[in-house]
Structure formats: structure tokens, C-alpha cells
Design a protein around this motif. Sequence first.
Motif, PDB file in Angstrom:
ATOM      1  N   ASP A  11      -6.711  -4.974   0.220  1.00  0.00           N
ATOM      2  CA  ASP A  11      -5.871  -5.784  -0.541  1.00  0.00           C
ATOM      3  C   ASP A  11      -6.351  -5.614  -2.114  1.00  0.00           C
ATOM      4  O   ASP A  11      -5.187  -5.578  -2.963  1.00  0.00           O
ATOM      5  CB  ASP A  11      -5.435  -6.904  -0.219  1.00  0.00           C
ATOM      6  CG  ASP A  11      -4.882  -6.892   0.975  1.00  0.00           C
ATOM      7  OD1 ASP A  11      -4.102  -5.984   1.545  1.00  0.00           O
ATOM      8  OD2 ASP A  11      -4.536  -8.269   1.681  1.00  0.00           O
TER       9      ASP A  11
ATOM     10  N   LYS B 249       0.841  -1.332  -0.249  1.00  0.00           N
ATOM     11  CA  LYS B 249       0.048  -0.053   0.095  1.00  0.00           C
ATOM     12  C   LYS B 249       0.789   1.319   0.075  1.00  0.00           C
ATOM     13  O   LYS B 249       0.426   2.420  -0.233  1.00  0.00           O
ATOM     14  CB  LYS B 249      -0.907   0.091   1.155  1.00  0.00           C
ATOM     15  CG  LYS B 249      -0.270   0.102   2.588  1.00  0.00           C
ATOM     16  CD  LYS B 249      -1.198   0.027   3.775  1.00  0.00           C
ATOM     17  CE  LYS B 249      -0.467  -0.024   5.160  1.00  0.00           C
ATOM     18  NZ  LYS B 249      -1.399  -0.101   6.278  1.00  0.00           N
TER      19      LYS B 249
ATOM     20  N   TYR C 162      -5.375  -2.509  -3.508  1.00  0.00           N
ATOM     21  CA  TYR C 162      -4.039  -2.241  -3.767  1.00  0.00           C
ATOM     22  C   TYR C 162      -3.640  -2.967  -5.012  1.00  0.00           C
ATOM     23  O   TYR C 162      -2.770  -2.419  -5.845  1.00  0.00           O
ATOM     24  CB  TYR C 162      -3.279  -2.630  -2.450  1.00  0.00           C
ATOM     25  CG  TYR C 162      -3.562  -1.979  -1.107  1.00  0.00           C
ATOM     26  CD1 TYR C 162      -4.175  -0.662  -1.124  1.00  0.00           C
ATOM     27  CD2 TYR C 162      -3.592  -2.775  -0.210  1.00  0.00           C
ATOM     28  CE1 TYR C 162      -4.350  -0.094   0.131  1.00  0.00           C
ATOM     29  CE2 TYR C 162      -3.675  -2.028   1.105  1.00  0.00           C
ATOM     30  CZ  TYR C 162      -4.354  -0.848   1.210  1.00  0.00           C
ATOM     31  OH  TYR C 162      -4.612  -0.168   2.494  1.00  0.00           O
TER      32      TYR C 162
ATOM     33  N   MET D  12      -2.928   5.741  -2.229  1.00  0.00           N
ATOM     34  CA  MET D  12      -3.015   4.178  -2.289  1.00  0.00           C
ATOM     35  C   MET D  12      -3.319   3.805  -0.957  1.00  0.00           C
ATOM     36  O   MET D  12      -4.390   3.093  -0.535  1.00  0.00           O
ATOM     37  CB  MET D  12      -2.094   3.732  -3.070  1.00  0.00           C
ATOM     38  CG  MET D  12      -2.006   1.938  -3.103  1.00  0.00           C
ATOM     39  SD  MET D  12      -1.188   1.388  -4.334  1.00  0.00           S
ATOM     40  CE  MET D  12       0.515   1.803  -3.518  1.00  0.00           C
ATOM     41  N   ARG D  13      -2.629   4.199  -0.008  1.00  0.00           N
ATOM     42  CA  ARG D  13      -2.645   3.588   1.451  1.00  0.00           C
ATOM     43  C   ARG D  13      -4.088   3.936   2.081  1.00  0.00           C
ATOM     44  O   ARG D  13      -4.349   3.174   3.337  1.00  0.00           O
ATOM     45  CB  ARG D  13      -1.360   3.887   2.446  1.00  0.00           C
ATOM     46  CG  ARG D  13      -1.380   5.471   2.422  1.00  0.00           C
ATOM     47  CD  ARG D  13      -0.152   5.716   3.418  1.00  0.00           C
ATOM     48  NE  ARG D  13      -0.213   4.858   4.753  1.00  0.00           N
ATOM     49  CZ  ARG D  13       0.597   4.593   5.545  1.00  0.00           C
ATOM     50  NH1 ARG D  13       1.817   5.183   5.510  1.00  0.00           N
ATOM     51  NH2 ARG D  13       0.320   3.883   6.851  1.00  0.00           N
TER      52      ARG D  13
END
Length: 651
Positions: free
Chosen positions: A533, A169, A536, A527-528
Motif C-alpha cells: 500500500d 493498485k 501504491y 503499479m499492481r
Amino acid sequence: MKRWNLKSLLFYSHDGQRRDIDLKPESVNIITGNSHTGKSAIAEVIDYSMGSSECHIPGRVRDACSWVGMIWVKDQTQCIICRKMPPGPKAVSNDVYLDVGANIIAPKSATDLRRTMDCETALRRIEQLLGIGQVQTELFGAPSRTPVRVSLRSVIPYLLQDDQHIINKNALLRTSASDRREQYIIDTLPYVVGAIDETTVAREAELRRLKAALTSEERRQAARQSVVAEESTLTEALIQEAAQVGLLKDIPANITAQAARDILRALDADPQEESSPFATDEQLELLYADDRRLSGEGSTLRNQISAAKRAIQASESFTATGRSEERRLSVVKLIPDEATEDACPLCTQPVRDRVDSVEKVRMAVRRVQGELREVLRERPKIDATIAELENRLTDVTTKVAAVREKIKTLVGETEARRAAQTLSERRSRVLGRISMYLQAAEPTPVLEAQAQSKIPDLQSRIEELESELDPEAKLNGLDLAKARLNAMASEIGALLPLDSRYRLSPFDINLRNLSVGIVTSKRREDMRDVGSDENYLTLHVAFLLAFHRLFAERDRPVPGFILFDQLSRPYYPPDPLRPTQEEVVTSRQPEVSSLRKYFDVLFNEVGRGESLQVLVLEHAYFSDDPRFVSATRERWINGVALIPEDWPEPP
């Protein structure tokens, strides 16, 4: 074939065996199987073979292989590159086997492999094959930093998405973020994406050189103008200096500027240097050697004289002691000479017991008297020796004094010589300043014409290059690359699984720090911050494929190859409580439809005809998908693995 693809991966054992993993160019290639069979080692093998400064190949593969390598192909040209495994704890090996040509054959075993070049030379050769020029990048926003060289290592992060990065991430590319090579990737990115090219970089280098030349020429001409403006002051100062060092005997009174220049010109033409002969350093060294030798002789003589005098003192002490002993024993004279051992020595009457002490006393007296005579005989010899030694010492002392007087004289001459040398150096400096002044004040017509045109010529060329290298245009090139990447990633992302709240939101990449995110109606979310998941994974896959679309579109020197390690990671994460077996999935299982979308996108991207090749390392196996089954090159199950069980490891 437009771009380089990977034809085969090569593994060489220690006992003459070779293991090949053959791939199909311009296609999706899948290797599936159980955990701990060596799938994740493939990314590290590719990285190591392509010049990594570290070896992170897992232990079993590293120990069982003597060499690893691969065969790259583009049209009829092939490139075999193999790198020796590092021995023992050594980090890497510098031994590389490289062969380039049409229809070349890989060595059959490790015994056929040999070092053909070192790793750095091999990288340069592959860079030439890819079309990477000799490029020193001009850094964006950091002109004070040293430009960095673009190399093969600049493009590796765009080829490998290992299992640690595919759902990372914080970082989009392998070796980026928190990695010491992140800045290198960012610095070389403008060239990799085509915002700058070899022509641009060459012009930037020329511009830097011309600006330096212009600054130097401006300083030179400013110095000349200063000379002309202050001619009378400079000529007067130079004449004064020439007189101080003895180049001039007299300074004319009320001298004109032209007369002063004539004097300086005469000095420049005939400096009249004088030489001063003095004793050489070799002569001084010989005298110092004589002084050391004579001083040593004198020291030895003094020691010998001291020893002789100590011997005389000892003899005198012995003589005094002997005299005392002789007097003590003189009582024996009171005894008659006819005394016998059978009678009393004083009254001569017979005695019962024999008396032998009288003779012993007489013998002692004779011994003492003999020793005294011997000492008295040796004393004159010792006195003669001392006298001879003292005469020799006097002679040596006289010679030492003479040598030291010569040394004193030569040292004085040497100091005078050094003073003369200092004066000569001062004269040379003055003459040099005179010569520089005359060159500036009286340039030749040819040099004058060249000087007058040099600055305008430099300025004209600099202006021309600056117009071609407009920083805004370069930044615009980077912005255009960013816009294309965002558009293509958003297009690809629309086909992939994504949280519903981001479904209609465009993707965004910042090329200054390689951060990616999603732009919503409220803000840009990194993104983080998007979470999940699956989200990501979608961002990673979308941007990697977008990069390769851009590489193909702009004909960039990057191989058309991407490795994805375990796309099913969000759906089948590692679980220590579950057997690490290959997941055989069918369309009837939950979450399979989401995972299928990634493979659908990969097959579609390869089908675009841009020479893209994809290698997927996967736990999941779609037994009911003909495309998946056809793309599967190897299945590592039922004891099958990357490294055969019978491959030996060195002791």
C-alpha cells in the motif's frame, strides 16, 4: 493567483442554517478527526456540485442538507456554485445556483437559494471561467470513432483522490479503470495535458471539412468529364426518353451532336407541360356518400317488407286456426235457441241443477267469429303497405344503380388521372436529367473558371493544414507530456517512502491507458505488481502532483486543487476491532517518519508558488508539528462533525 482555488465549502440545512468549511488558498489545508464524522463526504460533495451525473453523497449528509456548494476564487474573482440535493430516491437534481463576481456573498440560508440555471448551463459557464474552449478532440489511434467534447468533467479526476483510490493498485485516477468513464478521460487527456489546444482542434475540423469538399468537387468534375466524353451517347439517350414520355413527337434521322443539343436546349427552355382535367376526389367522395345513404335506405325497406310479410303469414296461420275452432264450436247450432239454463238443452225437460254451458259456447263462437272478421279487415292494409314499400325499394334500387354507374365512370377517370400524373412525373424526371446534362456540358465562363481553380485551391489549403497538423508532431506532443510527467513524478517520488528495490528506478506513465509503473533494470513493473500500500500511495501522490506541475507549467484550464483522503491509510488502515478515533501521533511513534514525508512533500509543492492548493482529509493528527497544526482547519472530535447533530432530516 495563477489558478482557481477553493475558498469555502457550503452546506445548507432544511431549517435555515448554513455550515461553512473555510479553506486557505495556495496552502495545505487539513481536516482531521474521527471516523464517521463526514470527512469522506467532502470529495462526493465537490464532485456532485461540479456536475456529476450521479449523487454518492453519504446518507446523513444527503438527508440533512437541502443544498450543497462551494466558492471558488482566482485573484479578485469569485464563483459560487450550489446544487440542490436530490429529493427522495431521485438520482440527482438539475437545479443549480451560480453567481460570479468580485466580493460576492453566499446566500445565508436555503430560502435565499434559487435555481438560476440548469446543471448543463452551469457547467458551460464554469468551463468559460476556467478557459476550456469548445473542443472536440481528435482521437489518437481511433479515427473511426466519434470525437468527444472536452468539458469540466474532463478535469475532475485530477482534483479528487478519495479513500478508495488513493491506494488503488489498478487505477491512478478517480473514475478510471473498470469505470465506464475511463475511455472519456483517456480521450480528453491530450487536450488536458496540452498535447493539443483549441487552435489545433479548429484546424483539424477545417481539414476534415476541406477534404470532404475536395472529394465532392472531384466527383462533380469527373461526372462533367464523363458527360463531355460520352456526349453523343447521352444526347441520344435523352432524346429517346423525351420521345417516350411525349415531350417529342418525332425523332429526326441521322441527327448530329449539335442538333441533338439544340433539341435538348429547346426542351429545357419550354417543357410544354399539359394538364388533364378530370373529376376531383371530392366528387367521388360525394357519390360514395350517396351510395352509402341509398344502400342504407334499401336495407331498411327490405327489413320493413320482411316484417310485413311475416305479419301476413301470422294472420293466415291465425285464420286457419280460427276456422278450425269455429267448426268445432258449431255444435251449438243443434241446440234450440229457446233452451234455458233450467232445462236440458236437447230434450227441454226440467233439470234439478242449472246448466250455463250453452251460453258460454255461444259466447266463444261469437268471439272467434269477431276475431276472424278483424283479421280479414287488416289483411288488405298490410298488402297495401307491402306494395308501397316494394315500390319505394324499386326506386331506391334504381338510384343506387345510377350512383354506382357514376362511381364506376369517375373511378375510371381517376385511374386515368393517376396515369397522367405518373406520365407527368416521368416527364419531369427526364427534363431534370436534360437540365443537369446541359449544365455539365455547357457551363458558364465564370463557373468554368471557378471549377478549374477550385480543386487546386482546396488541395493547396489541405497540404498547408496537413503540414501544420503532422500526426507525428501531435504524437510527439503527447510523448513530450509523458516525458515531463515521468521526470517530475520520479523527482517527487524520490522524496517519498518507497520499497528499497525501486529507490533509484524512474516512474513511468502510459497516457494511452493511464497505467503507471516503475522501470527497473529488468523490466517495467505495473503499479499492481510493485506491491505494498505504501508503494501504491507514493505512485498516486507523485503522479497527481506531477500532473499539477504540468498544468501550471503549460497554463492548462484545470483548477489548482487536489484533495487527498487519508494519506495515513497504509499506516493506520481501518480496523473494526479498534476504536475509530483520531490518531494523535508524535515523532516518537513508529511509522510516523514515513507519513511525515508525504506532508513534507505537500508543503514543499505548495511552496513552489504555482497556486496549488491541497486539502487533506485525515485520521492522523501531528500534535508536535507546527506546520500541520497551523494547516488544520477543523478537527472533528468530541461530537463535532461535518453535519451538526441538531440539523433535522425531512420525514
